[in-house]
Design an enzyme around this catalytic site. Structure first.
Site, PDB file in Angstrom:
ATOM      1  N   ASP A  34       0.841  -1.194   0.000  1.00 18.71           N
ATOM      2  CA  ASP A  34       0.000   0.000   0.000  1.00 18.71           C
ATOM      3  C   ASP A  34       0.880   1.249   0.000  1.00 18.71           C
ATOM      4  O   ASP A  34       2.057   1.195   0.373  1.00 18.71           O
ATOM      5  CB  ASP A  34      -0.890  -0.041   1.249  1.00 18.71           C
ATOM      6  CG  ASP A  34      -1.677   1.228   1.457  1.00 18.71           C
ATOM      7  OD1 ASP A  34      -2.447   1.599   0.553  1.00 18.71           O
ATOM      8  OD2 ASP A  34      -1.509   1.852   2.518  1.00 18.71           O
ATOM      9  N   ASP A  72      -0.315   5.169   0.829  1.00 13.88           N
ATOM     10  CA  ASP A  72      -0.609   6.123   1.903  1.00 13.88           C
ATOM     11  C   ASP A  72      -0.718   5.435   3.254  1.00 13.88           C
ATOM     12  O   ASP A  72      -1.499   4.508   3.430  1.00 13.88           O
ATOM     13  CB  ASP A  72      -1.902   6.883   1.607  1.00 13.88           C
ATOM     14  CG  ASP A  72      -1.750   7.861   0.457  1.00 13.88           C
ATOM     15  OD1 ASP A  72      -0.746   8.592   0.448  1.00 13.88           O
ATOM     16  OD2 ASP A  72      -2.619   7.895  -0.427  1.00 13.88           O
ATOM     17  N   LYS A  77      -8.775  -4.919  -3.361  1.00 16.33           N
ATOM     18  CA  LYS A  77      -7.344  -5.078  -3.638  1.00 16.33           C
ATOM     19  C   LYS A  77      -6.959  -6.549  -3.801  1.00 16.33           C
ATOM     20  O   LYS A  77      -5.992  -6.867  -4.484  1.00 16.33           O
ATOM     21  CB  LYS A  77      -6.508  -4.430  -2.534  1.00 16.33           C
ATOM     22  CG  LYS A  77      -6.471  -2.909  -2.584  1.00 16.33           C
ATOM     23  CD  LYS A  77      -5.463  -2.375  -1.569  1.00 16.33           C
ATOM     24  CE  LYS A  77      -5.417  -0.864  -1.567  1.00 16.33           C
ATOM     25  NZ  LYS A  77      -4.427  -0.356  -0.582  1.00 16.33           N
ATOM     26  N   ASP A  79      -2.009  -0.942   5.762  1.00 13.53           N
ATOM     27  CA  ASP A  79      -2.382  -0.303   7.024  1.00 13.53           C
ATOM     28  C   ASP A  79      -3.881  -0.096   7.227  1.00 13.53           C
ATOM     29  O   ASP A  79      -4.294   0.322   8.308  1.00 13.53           O
ATOM     30  CB  ASP A  79      -1.694   1.061   7.135  1.00 13.53           C
ATOM     31  CG  ASP A  79      -2.369   2.127   6.276  1.00 13.53           C
ATOM     32  OD1 ASP A  79      -2.634   1.851   5.083  1.00 13.53           O
ATOM     33  OD2 ASP A  79      -2.643   3.226   6.791  1.00 13.53           O
ATOM     34  N   ASP A 103      -7.093  -3.031   2.795  1.00 15.21           N
ATOM     35  CA  ASP A 103      -6.004  -3.971   2.518  1.00 15.21           C
ATOM     36  C   ASP A 103      -6.331  -5.391   2.971  1.00 15.21           C
ATOM     37  O   ASP A 103      -5.565  -6.315   2.703  1.00 15.21           O
ATOM     38  CB  ASP A 103      -4.708  -3.514   3.211  1.00 15.21           C
ATOM     39  CG  ASP A 103      -4.192  -2.191   2.685  1.00 15.21           C
ATOM     40  OD1 ASP A 103      -4.160  -2.030   1.449  1.00 15.21           O
ATOM     41  OD2 ASP A 103      -3.813  -1.325   3.494  1.00 15.21           O
TER      42      ASP A 103
END
Length: 226
Positions: free
Chosen positions: A9, A11, A150, A173, A177
């Site tokens: 990931d 950000d 994802k 995070d 995810d």
């Protein structure tokens, strides 16, 4: 146990708290000997730009799995249309003042500013037949197809790359995810991650943000897994 690639990931994972790319994480990623794929809820051009700045080959998953591409010189593959998302947006707009983010660039989902009651919106949406869900990435709220995430993006990209999703280590995070962790062979959450992603992880770092990403990679290297 040996993994062939990493999907990570952007950000909150390879950035500092202010969303700037974490230079230590960038340096660590650049010298890896396995392919690295960036995965984000953000738009495709953002993901490609980040990939270019880091020095990667351009393999990215964008819009929470709705868009994937393996190289800079290839058009993205878009997995869904906006039709159902727009219906849900119109319905919710009767109850909330909603602000779209990047509306001209998003092809498969709608991203909203995080300034409304998300739980109430989710409850209202459950009364409707739309095949969509709302996901909070801590930077935006996304209205997206329930068929796309994802994890589905990772499986699609892995197929294009001639790999299996289980060949990847996933690092992230946020709640968006989770499906990526489930699809991958191993999942690592950075310390600033929310509780749901930590519960889904095989390993949680002690460090946060980009420092956590560095720790995650060093953990994999120390075990001989990459």
């Amino acid at each position: 146990m040996k993994f062939k690639a990493i999907v990570i990931d952007i950000d909150g994972t390879i950035t500092c708290e202010n969303r700037e790319l974490h230079l230590g994480a960038v340096k660590k990623i650049r010298i890896l000997k396995v392919p690295v794929v960036l995965a984000t809820g953000n738009i495709l051009c953002y993901a490609r730009t980040a990939s270019k700045l880091i020095g990667l080959d351009g393999a990215v998953i964008a819009e929470n799995g709705g868009a994937v591409t393996v190289r800079y010189d290839l058009n993205g593959t878009f997995e869904e249309s906006l039709e159902e998302c727009e219906k849900a947006f119109s319905f919710l707009s009767e109850y909330f003042k909603l602000t779209k983010l990047d509306p001209f660039y998003r092809k498969t989902e709608i991203a909203l500013r995080r300034d409304f009651n998300l739980e109430k919106a989710r409850t209202l949406l459950e009364t409707q037949p739309f095949d969509v869900e709302m996901v909070d990435t801590k930077y935006a709220v996304h209205i997206k197809s329930t068929r796309i995430n994802k994890g589905s993006g990772l499986r699609k990209l892995a197929e294009i790359m001639g790999l299996e999703a289980e060949d990847f280590v996933a690092i992230g995070d946020s709640e968006n995810d989770i499906e990526m962790f489930e699809a991958a062979g191993f999942g690592i959450a950075v310390a600033n991650g929310d509780e749901r992603i930590k519960e889904a992880a095989n390993y949680v770092t002690e460090a946060s943000y980009g420092d956590g990403a560095v720790e995650a990679i060093e953990f994999l290297e120390s075990n001989g897994w990459i």
